[in-house]
Design an enzyme around this catalytic site. Structure first.
Site, short mmCIF file in Angstrom:
data_model
loop_
_atom_site.label_atom_id
_atom_site.label_comp_id
_atom_site.label_asym_id
_atom_site.label_seq_id
_atom_site.Cartn_x
_atom_site.Cartn_y
_atom_site.Cartn_z
CD GLU A 43 -4.32 2.97 -6.58
OE1 GLU A 43 -4.77 4.11 -6.61
OE2 GLU A 43 -3.56 2.58 -5.66
CG ASN B 249 -4.40 4.25 0.13
OD1 ASN B 249 -5.62 4.14 0.26
ND2 ASN B 249 -3.58 3.23 0.29
CG HIS C 193 -2.69 -0.82 -3.94
ND1 HIS C 193 -3.29 0.41 -3.72
CD2 HIS C 193 -2.63 -1.41 -2.73
CE1 HIS C 193 -3.56 0.54 -2.43
NE2 HIS C 193 -3.17 -0.55 -1.81
CB SER D 120 -0.87 0.06 1.26
OG SER D 120 -1.57 -1.12 1.44
P1 NAD Z 1 -1.91 -9.63 6.89
O1 NAD Z 1 -1.18 -9.30 8.15
O2 NAD Z 1 -3.35 -10.01 6.97
O3 NAD Z 1 -1.14 -10.82 6.12
C1 NAD Z 1 0.25 -10.83 5.91
C2 NAD Z 1 0.68 -12.28 5.80
O4 NAD Z 1 2.04 -12.32 5.39
C3 NAD Z 1 0.59 -13.07 7.11
O5 NAD Z 1 -0.19 -14.23 6.90
C4 NAD Z 1 2.05 -13.43 7.41
O6 NAD Z 1 2.21 -14.69 8.05
C5 NAD Z 1 2.63 -13.44 6.01
N1 NAD Z 1 4.09 -13.34 5.94
C6 NAD Z 1 4.92 -12.62 6.72
N2 NAD Z 1 6.20 -12.83 6.35
C7 NAD Z 1 6.17 -13.68 5.29
C8 NAD Z 1 7.17 -14.28 4.46
N3 NAD Z 1 8.47 -14.04 4.66
N4 NAD Z 1 6.77 -15.11 3.50
C9 NAD Z 1 5.46 -15.37 3.30
N5 NAD Z 1 4.48 -14.85 4.04
C10 NAD Z 1 4.84 -14.01 5.03
O7 NAD Z 1 -1.71 -8.37 5.93
P2 NAD Z 1 -2.64 -7.87 4.72
O8 NAD Z 1 -3.64 -6.88 5.26
O9 NAD Z 1 -3.10 -9.04 3.93
O10 NAD Z 1 -1.59 -7.00 3.89
C11 NAD Z 1 -0.67 -7.61 3.01
C12 NAD Z 1 -0.15 -6.57 2.04
O11 NAD Z 1 -1.23 -6.00 1.32
C13 NAD Z 1 0.58 -5.39 2.70
O12 NAD Z 1 1.63 -4.99 1.88
C14 NAD Z 1 -0.51 -4.31 2.75
O13 NAD Z 1 0.03 -3.00 2.75
C15 NAD Z 1 -1.23 -4.59 1.46
N6 NAD Z 1 -2.63 -4.11 1.40
C16 NAD Z 1 -3.48 -4.29 2.45
C17 NAD Z 1 -4.82 -3.87 2.35
C18 NAD Z 1 -5.79 -4.07 3.48
O14 NAD Z 1 -6.89 -3.47 3.47
N7 NAD Z 1 -5.51 -4.92 4.46
C19 NAD Z 1 -5.26 -3.27 1.15
C20 NAD Z 1 -4.37 -3.14 0.08
C21 NAD Z 1 -3.06 -3.57 0.22
#
Ligand code: NAD
Length: 283
Positions: free
Chosen positions: A152, A190, A140, A119
């Site tokens: 995006e 964002n 994204h 993000s």
């Molecule tokens: P989350 O915390 O729900 O999930 C992250 C996952 O990554 C976890 O299951 C964790 O165990 C895993 N992980 C950590 N280290 C790892 C590794 N070395 N190898 C493999 N897996 C690993 O987070 P999320 O909300 O799903 O966000 C993930 C990404 O998406 C981030 O970059 C975030 O900025 C982006 N994002 C989030 C949203 C949202 O609304 N949550 C929206 C758009 C983008």
């Protein structure tokens, strides 16, 4: 390279949604995470989400079964070695993502594209952790992925036209709407959405109106489906603060300074729906 098999790194909120969207579109998915328990939770979440579609008659039981069968799970990143595209959706942490990008660069075929769902982290910076910066791009997605149409597509400084075209075609193939964005803090959505929410928090702190009135005003006066403060509770106050900090630090412009009330509420642990309290309270 035909994108018939795609790897997803990280099986959290976004990773499982992305895996679901790909599998429903007929693509084989290798979903990886460091935690086996997280892979099990992700599989259960996808199954539950598809089951709701079956109950609404938007998908048959067979289609649900076929989509689930297309998702293979693993805790071994090496299992992604045959993927034409890997979408990284791991925890939002720069050192962690740089490490994953370097590892993926070592194991993925030379022609493979590596994308990130970050993000806030610079795609150009992630690309620099690889020897294939032309084949690195931002994808994204928006939460919840199965529902939200927008993706995006962020072009880093070195992202090639060929990489962009391949990822744009894939985005359309899975029924999503791509918007091309140059690499820049907050990208497009964002960059605009978070300052609007931040401004609503300034207005609240100044006593301009109550939280209910601010939200009501924006719903009725700007035709927003949800007020900015309720939206902040949904997104998470910590996430809103993190994005504002990225904008503030990225542009060095005081117009992006986080509202002091937002900072204080995050310090207090009032993170919104996920903690039961933000600008409103939740059961
Ligand atoms: P989350 O915390 O729900 O999930 C992250 C996952 O990554 C976890 O299951 C964790 O165990 C895993 N992980 C950590 N280290 C790892 C590794 N070395 N190898 C493999 N897996 C690993 O987070 P999320 O909300 O799903 O966000 C993930 C990404 O998406 C981030 O970059 C975030 O900025 C982006 N994002 C989030 C949203 C949202 O609304 N949550 C929206 C758009 C983008």
């Amino acid at each position: 390279m035909e994108m018939s098999r795609i790897g997803v790194v990280g099986a959290g909120t976004m990773g499982n949604g992305i895996s679901q969207a790909l599998a429903v579109a007929g693509i084989d998915v290798v979903m990886s995470d460091v935690a086996q328990a997280q892979l099990e939770r992700a599989t259960a979440a996808i199954s539950g989400s598809l089951e709701r579609l079956v109950k609404k008659d938007r998908m048959s039981g067979e289609q649900k079964g076929a989509a689930l069968a297309r998702i293979r799970t693993t805790t071994d990143l090496g299992a992604l070695k045959d993927c034409a595209l890997v979408i990284e959706a791991a925890t939002e942490n720069l050192p962690l993502k740089l490490k994953i990008f370097a590892q993926l660069d070592e194991l993925a075929p030379a022609g493979a594209v590596i994308a990130s769902n970050t993000s806030s982290i610079s795609i150009t910076r992630l690309a620099a952790a690889t020897k294939r910066p032309a084949k690195v791009i931002g994808m994204h997605f928006f939460n919840p992925v199965p529902v939200m149409a927008l993706v995006e597509l962020i072009r880093g400084l070195q992202t090639s036209d060929e990489t962009y075209a391949a990822v744009e075609a894939l985005t359309k193939r899975i029924g999503k709407a791509p918007v091309q964005v140059r690499n820049s803090p907050g990208f497009v959505v964002n960059r605009m959405l978070c300052p609007m929410i931040n401004e609503a928090i300034f207005a609240l702190a100044e006593g301009l109106a109550t939280a209910e009135q601010i939200d009501q005003a924006m719903k009725l006066g700007a035709n927003h489906p949800i007020g900015p403060l309720a939206l902040c509770d949904l997104v998470g106050l910590d996430v809103e603060l993190a994005v504002m900090q990225v904008l503030f630090e990225g542009f060095k412009d005081p117009k992006y300074r986080p509202a002091p009330l937002l900072v204080e509420m995050v310090e207090a642990g009032y993170l919104g729906r996920k903690t039961g309290r933000g600008f409103f309270t939740y059961d």
